[in-house]
Design a protein around this motif. Sequence first.
Motif, PDB file in Angstrom:
ATOM      1  N   GLU A   1       6.564   2.732 -15.684  1.00 46.50           N
ATOM      2  CA  GLU A   1       6.464   1.366 -15.171  1.00 46.50           C
ATOM      3  C   GLU A   1       5.333   1.346 -14.145  1.00 46.50           C
ATOM      4  O   GLU A   1       5.403   2.026 -13.116  1.00 46.50           O
ATOM      5  N   VAL A   2       4.293   0.579 -14.440  1.00 52.96           N
ATOM      6  CA  VAL A   2       3.107   0.543 -13.586  1.00 52.96           C
ATOM      7  C   VAL A   2       3.128  -0.734 -12.758  1.00 52.96           C
ATOM      8  O   VAL A   2       3.183  -1.839 -13.306  1.00 52.96           O
ATOM      9  N   ILE A   3       3.076  -0.563 -11.436  1.00 54.79           N
ATOM     10  CA  ILE A   3       3.080  -1.691 -10.505  1.00 54.79           C
ATOM     11  C   ILE A   3       1.708  -1.827  -9.873  1.00 54.79           C
ATOM     12  O   ILE A   3       1.159  -0.863  -9.325  1.00 54.79           O
ATOM     13  N   ASP A   4       1.147  -3.029  -9.956  1.00 54.42           N
ATOM     14  CA  ASP A   4      -0.092  -3.372  -9.267  1.00 54.42           C
ATOM     15  C   ASP A   4       0.308  -4.066  -7.973  1.00 54.42           C
ATOM     16  O   ASP A   4       0.833  -5.179  -7.982  1.00 54.42           O
ATOM     17  N   LEU A   5       0.054  -3.430  -6.841  1.00 49.49           N
ATOM     18  CA  LEU A   5       0.536  -3.942  -5.561  1.00 49.49           C
ATOM     19  C   LEU A   5      -0.127  -5.276  -5.192  1.00 49.49           C
ATOM     20  O   LEU A   5       0.501  -6.149  -4.616  1.00 49.49           O
ATOM     21  N   ARG A   6      -1.402  -5.430  -5.465  1.00 54.50           N
ATOM     22  CA  ARG A   6      -2.210  -6.633  -5.230  1.00 54.50           C
ATOM     23  C   ARG A   6      -2.349  -6.972  -3.748  1.00 54.50           C
ATOM     24  O   ARG A   6      -3.457  -6.956  -3.219  1.00 54.50           O
ATOM     25  N   THR A   7      -1.271  -7.307  -3.062  1.00 49.19           N
ATOM     26  CA  THR A   7      -1.331  -7.495  -1.609  1.00 49.19           C
ATOM     27  C   THR A   7      -0.817  -6.220  -0.952  1.00 49.19           C
ATOM     28  O   THR A   7       0.327  -5.829  -1.143  1.00 49.19           O
ATOM     29  N   ILE A   8      -1.692  -5.596  -0.173  1.00 48.43           N
ATOM     30  CA  ILE A   8      -1.362  -4.321   0.458  1.00 48.43           C
ATOM     31  C   ILE A   8      -0.573  -4.537   1.741  1.00 48.43           C
ATOM     32  O   ILE A   8       0.321  -3.774   2.080  1.00 48.43           O
ATOM     33  N   SER A   9      -0.917  -5.596   2.449  1.00 43.80           N
ATOM     34  CA  SER A   9      -0.184  -5.947   3.666  1.00 43.80           C
ATOM     35  C   SER A   9      -0.170  -7.465   3.823  1.00 43.80           C
ATOM     36  O   SER A   9      -1.233  -8.088   3.801  1.00 43.80           O
ATOM     37  N   PRO A  10       1.045  -8.066   3.942  1.00 38.43           N
ATOM     38  CA  PRO A  10       2.362  -7.431   3.875  1.00 38.43           C
ATOM     39  C   PRO A  10       2.722  -7.022   2.455  1.00 38.43           C
ATOM     40  O   PRO A  10       2.416  -7.729   1.497  1.00 38.43           O
ATOM     41  N   MET A  11       3.349  -5.881   2.327  1.00 35.31           N
ATOM     42  CA  MET A  11       3.612  -5.268   1.030  1.00 35.31           C
ATOM     43  C   MET A  11       4.883  -5.820   0.388  1.00 35.31           C
ATOM     44  O   MET A  11       5.873  -6.084   1.067  1.00 35.31           O
ATOM     45  N   ASP A  12       4.839  -5.956  -0.922  1.00 30.86           N
ATOM     46  CA  ASP A  12       6.019  -6.373  -1.693  1.00 30.86           C
ATOM     47  C   ASP A  12       6.880  -5.139  -1.950  1.00 30.86           C
ATOM     48  O   ASP A  12       6.878  -4.562  -3.039  1.00 30.86           O
ATOM     49  N   THR A  13       7.624  -4.734  -0.939  1.00 34.38           N
ATOM     50  CA  THR A  13       8.451  -3.535  -1.067  1.00 34.38           C
ATOM     51  C   THR A  13       9.630  -3.763  -2.013  1.00 34.38           C
ATOM     52  O   THR A  13      10.130  -2.805  -2.606  1.00 34.38           O
ATOM     53  N   GLU A  14      10.062  -5.007  -2.162  1.00 33.87           N
ATOM     54  CA  GLU A  14      11.215  -5.280  -3.012  1.00 33.87           C
ATOM     55  C   GLU A  14      10.941  -4.883  -4.458  1.00 33.87           C
ATOM     56  O   GLU A  14      11.787  -4.248  -5.109  1.00 33.87           O
TER      57      GLU A  14
END
Length: 321
Positions: free
Chosen positions: A228-241
Amino acid sequence: MQANIVEAVNDALHTEMAADERVLVFGEDVAKSGGVFRATDELLDAFGSDRVVDTPLSEIAIVGGATGLAMYGYRPVAEIQFSGFLPPAFDQLVTNASRIRWRTRGELSASMVVRMPYGAGVRALEHHSESLEGSYAHVPGLRVVAPSTPADTKGLLTSAIRDPDPVLFMEPKRLYRSFREDVPEGDYTVPLDEAVVRTEGSDVTVIAWGAMMPPTLEATENLDADAEVIDLRTISPMDTETVVESVQKTGRAVVVHEGPRSGGVGSDIVACINDEALMYLEAPVERVTGFDTPVPLLSMEDYYFPHPPQIRASIERALSV
């Protein structure tokens, strides 16, 4: 329309400038020449020299000017030619732009975007190839965004221009013209602060962003497991959920980033996983990163940032436990 990343940047700027006269574009060589990478090409002809401005060679003045304009209600988009040129303006980002809303208890805000190409892999000179998102992600009140596709570039940049807080928009220059895809025309946004799952899987979670997405996706092709590959896109604030939910499902995780290992964003991701998904882990979290050195020059930079074989090896190591 079909567009690459640099064309998507131009389209987002053109669309927002046409829709909102408060949007201004300025920076070194952004007007007459259209920017080093031509991301601001033809904006001068379309909107005039009052809204598209070539500035002196002073990053602190560029970002400081953007901060002042934003406080007066404009929505400036400042370009820094290369990410390695931003440190002189670090003071303005940290001391002023990021805390204006806090300092004035909400009376003022700094709705501004600082765009900059980042990353290695294009044989650039010293101070032209840094990936220092970890340094800026540490600043409260400053959003740090790094798209990896043309569609996300347009949507995220549009959202960043409209956001009430300052946004550092990191554009992966190695991907600027590497591929095209369908990009919606006209008004189009992608939410900030939300990661996206690029490929779904059940065996291992692989997290990356920006220029590291193509090698990460390549590393997971023909794998004897479902990644499962996740593209974070926004580094801060991070989508930790999104990250935590995925790791709770797969039980394994690999983080990939181009920046130096020490103090990198990957360390925060590992800490988040340990805080919220430790009991789900079947193996230690792997990190694939750049080195704790300046980016080397010319062909030596190929040894600096992660490549698909390295990423794949880390994935297989996580799966082997």
